[in-house]
Scaffold this active site. Structure first.
Site, mmCIF file in Angstrom:
data_model
loop_
_atom_site.group_PDB
_atom_site.id
_atom_site.type_symbol
_atom_site.label_atom_id
_atom_site.label_comp_id
_atom_site.label_asym_id
_atom_site.label_seq_id
_atom_site.Cartn_x
_atom_site.Cartn_y
_atom_site.Cartn_z
ATOM 1 N N ARG A 47 0.967 -1.126 0.060
ATOM 2 C CA ARG A 47 0.046 -0.104 -0.085
ATOM 3 C C ARG A 47 0.841 1.252 -0.035
ATOM 4 O O ARG A 47 0.433 1.947 -0.748
ATOM 5 C CB ARG A 47 -0.922 0.061 1.469
ATOM 6 C CG ARG A 47 -1.784 1.371 1.351
ATOM 7 C CD ARG A 47 -3.177 1.084 2.115
ATOM 8 N NE ARG A 47 -3.068 0.207 3.037
ATOM 9 C CZ ARG A 47 -2.448 0.406 4.319
ATOM 10 N NH1 ARG A 47 -1.723 1.560 4.666
ATOM 11 N NH2 ARG A 47 -2.668 -0.259 5.382
ATOM 12 N N TYR A 99 -16.409 16.027 -15.924
ATOM 13 C CA TYR A 99 -16.847 14.610 -16.125
ATOM 14 C C TYR A 99 -17.675 14.503 -14.868
ATOM 15 O O TYR A 99 -17.580 15.102 -13.836
ATOM 16 C CB TYR A 99 -15.762 13.705 -15.821
ATOM 17 C CG TYR A 99 -15.867 12.321 -15.637
ATOM 18 C CD1 TYR A 99 -17.092 11.651 -16.529
ATOM 19 C CD2 TYR A 99 -15.773 11.686 -14.319
ATOM 20 C CE1 TYR A 99 -17.435 10.469 -16.244
ATOM 21 C CE2 TYR A 99 -16.308 10.340 -14.181
ATOM 22 C CZ TYR A 99 -16.953 9.598 -15.115
ATOM 23 O OH TYR A 99 -17.430 8.376 -14.755
ATOM 24 N N ASP A 172 -7.179 18.330 -14.491
ATOM 25 C CA ASP A 172 -7.396 17.155 -15.039
ATOM 26 C C ASP A 172 -6.861 17.246 -16.606
ATOM 27 O O ASP A 172 -7.635 17.905 -17.417
ATOM 28 C CB ASP A 172 -8.719 17.029 -14.999
ATOM 29 C CG ASP A 172 -9.387 15.488 -15.371
ATOM 30 O OD1 ASP A 172 -8.703 15.126 -16.333
ATOM 31 O OD2 ASP A 172 -10.378 14.912 -14.732
ATOM 32 N N LYS A 197 -7.946 5.967 -19.616
ATOM 33 C CA LYS A 197 -8.086 6.591 -20.791
ATOM 34 C C LYS A 197 -6.746 6.489 -21.754
ATOM 35 O O LYS A 197 -6.331 5.667 -21.983
ATOM 36 C CB LYS A 197 -8.656 8.114 -20.760
ATOM 37 C CG LYS A 197 -9.880 8.099 -19.765
ATOM 38 C CD LYS A 197 -11.069 7.337 -20.431
ATOM 39 C CE LYS A 197 -12.358 7.444 -19.143
ATOM 40 N NZ LYS A 197 -12.127 7.369 -17.915
HETATM 41 O O1 P1T Z 1 -13.150 6.435 -14.502
HETATM 42 P P1 P1T Z 1 -12.074 7.053 -13.713
HETATM 43 O O2 P1T Z 1 -10.757 6.378 -14.081
HETATM 44 O O3 P1T Z 1 -12.106 6.939 -12.292
HETATM 45 O O4 P1T Z 1 -11.652 8.288 -13.886
HETATM 46 C C1 P1T Z 1 -12.959 9.593 -13.866
HETATM 47 C C2 P1T Z 1 -12.718 10.654 -14.757
HETATM 48 C C3 P1T Z 1 -11.874 11.545 -14.392
HETATM 49 N N1 P1T Z 1 -11.858 12.815 -15.419
HETATM 50 C C4 P1T Z 1 -12.283 12.706 -16.570
HETATM 51 C C5 P1T Z 1 -12.167 13.920 -17.640
HETATM 52 C C6 P1T Z 1 -13.050 11.587 -17.076
HETATM 53 O O5 P1T Z 1 -13.035 11.542 -18.378
HETATM 54 C C7 P1T Z 1 -13.124 10.538 -16.211
HETATM 55 C C8 P1T Z 1 -13.853 9.361 -16.584
HETATM 56 N N2 P1T Z 1 -14.618 9.373 -17.649
HETATM 57 C C9 P1T Z 1 -15.576 8.364 -18.273
HETATM 58 C C10 P1T Z 1 -15.690 7.118 -17.743
HETATM 59 C C11 P1T Z 1 -16.155 8.941 -19.571
HETATM 60 O O6 P1T Z 1 -16.628 8.143 -20.263
HETATM 61 O O7 P1T Z 1 -16.273 10.375 -19.690
#
Ligand code: P1T
Length: 382
Positions: A47, A99, A172, A197
């Protein structure tokens, strides 16, 4: 080192025990100690740190021009780590298009803990400045935003936040990726990624990242991460690290295909508006040219002339090469209906206010042959 070299070698060492070129997946929770309380090589419990995660974290720091990277079990876990540093009464100023899951965390988790959120179009710098007060602790920006592809001028915002030593400025960088945009170089304090992503790039892992330049801030965030526990496991760390090694190649092609798809949609008689920062009539094209170096990404959003939700649903159901699915940034093309899918957690009136209409479709343009992608859009729009 230039970016393309950093993507492959940044922060990396061959495995000291075998010379393995890629770090092994250190599938271990704990590490043998010779003397109690004296861990070997800094590793005591996964961790706190794991060598495969360390390799990824060093790569993350390298590609974002930071000094410290931290890898989390999701993008939201990374965001959560930053928010955990706040206390009741603290104020956050955030971009008005985010998001849906980030918006949900801010308004349904942290608002209940007494943190105050202001959502504002960060292009209105006067309005933004007027919201800053002695309680402001964090400025949170997505650029380009999900799904409306709005941009914020990172350098201009950083010039303002730097006048206030108590304010952290977080960006972000999920949509742009460090291949196109480096927020830390432009003055931001923290870069956040949904590494699910483009960094992972293959739609096979959920992961998140934070990267900073300031050592003390890095230690504080690592403490939060270690103390609360949303770390990335070794197998998933390996997958994200492998993804990063082709980030530059993939994003180049995402940009080329994204631009061609945007051009195709602009000229389609059934399409009303196309949101893509590379288009000259995009309201933030000038900011995009200034801070996104080398392209405008692979995310394209559009609406229908009819304005009908049903038209967008029919279109999405007819797609064959694009897959109707949440998420983005993988090699394969995906299509999403933000109001019904990724942004459904934003209340309808708020969605309408910021422009997430019921006929809005978001495309994550992949790296397939662009002729096949355009052919698919053509038949689905017909
Ligand atoms: O899904 P996660 O890995 O927890 O990430 C969240 C997140 C944060 N910031 C942005 C700009 C994002 O696009 C996302 C996640 N977005 C999607 C799952 C989507 O389809 O837009």
């Amino acid at each position: 080192m230039k970016f393309n070299t950093k993507a492959i070698h940044g922060g990396q060492h061959h495995d000291p025990s075998t010379g393995a070129v890629m770090p092994p997946v250190y599938q271990t929770s704990t590490y043998a100690q010779h003397n109690p309380g004296e861990p070997n090589n800094g590793y005591e419990y996964s961790r706190a740190a794991n060598p495969t995660r360390t390799a990824l974290e060093n790569a993350l720091a390298s590609i974002e021009n930071g000094t410290r990277g931290l890898a989390f079990s999701s993008g939201l876990a990374a965001t959560d780590c930053v928010l955990r540093g706040l206390k009741a009464g603290d104020e956050v100023i955030a971009m008005d298009d985010l998001y849906g899951g980030t918006y949900r965390m801010f308004t349904r988790i942290y608002k209940n803990s007494g943190i105050v959120f202001h959502f504002v179009d960060m292009n209105d710098l006067e309005k933004f400045q007027s919201l800053i007060n002695e309680n402001t602790r964090l400025v949170w920006v997505e650029t380009p935003t999900n799904p409306l592809m709005k941009l914020a001028d990172i350098e201009a915002i950083a010039t303002i936040t730097k006048k206030h030593p108590n304010i952290l400025f977080a960006v972000d960088n999920t949509f742009a990726t460090p291949y196109l945009q480096k927020p830390l170089d432009l003055g931001a304090d923290i870069v956040m990624h949904s590494a699910t992503k483009y960094l992972g790039g293959h739609s096979d892992v959920i992961a998140g990242a934070l990267i900073v330049k300031d050592e003390e801030l890095g230690n504080q965030l690592h403490f939060q991460q270690f103390a609360t526990g949303a770390t990335l496991g070794p197998q998933d760390s390996f997958l994200v690290l492998r993804g990063i090694k082709t980030l530059h190649l993939r994003v180049q092609r995402h940009c080329e295909n994204g631009a061609k798809v945007a051009d195709y949609l602009v000229n389609h008689p059934k399409v009303e508006r196309v949101y893509y920062p590379g288009l000259e009539n995009h309201p933030f094209h000038e900011i995009a040219k200034k801070q996104m170096i080398g392209g405008f990404g692979g995310m394209v959003t559009f609406t229908f002339k009819s304005g009908l939700k049903q038209d967008s649903i029919d279109f999405l159901k007819k797609l064959k090469v694009f897959t109707l699915a949440e998420s983005l940034g993988g090699v394969e093309s995906l299509a999403n209906h933000p109001a019904l899918m990724t942004h459904a957690s934003i209340p309808e009136d708020k969605r309408k206010e910021i422009g997430i209409t019921d006929d809005l479709v978001r495309l994550s343009v992949g790296v397939e042959d662009v002729d096949d992608l355009i052919e698919d859009l053509k038949q689905a729009l017909a």
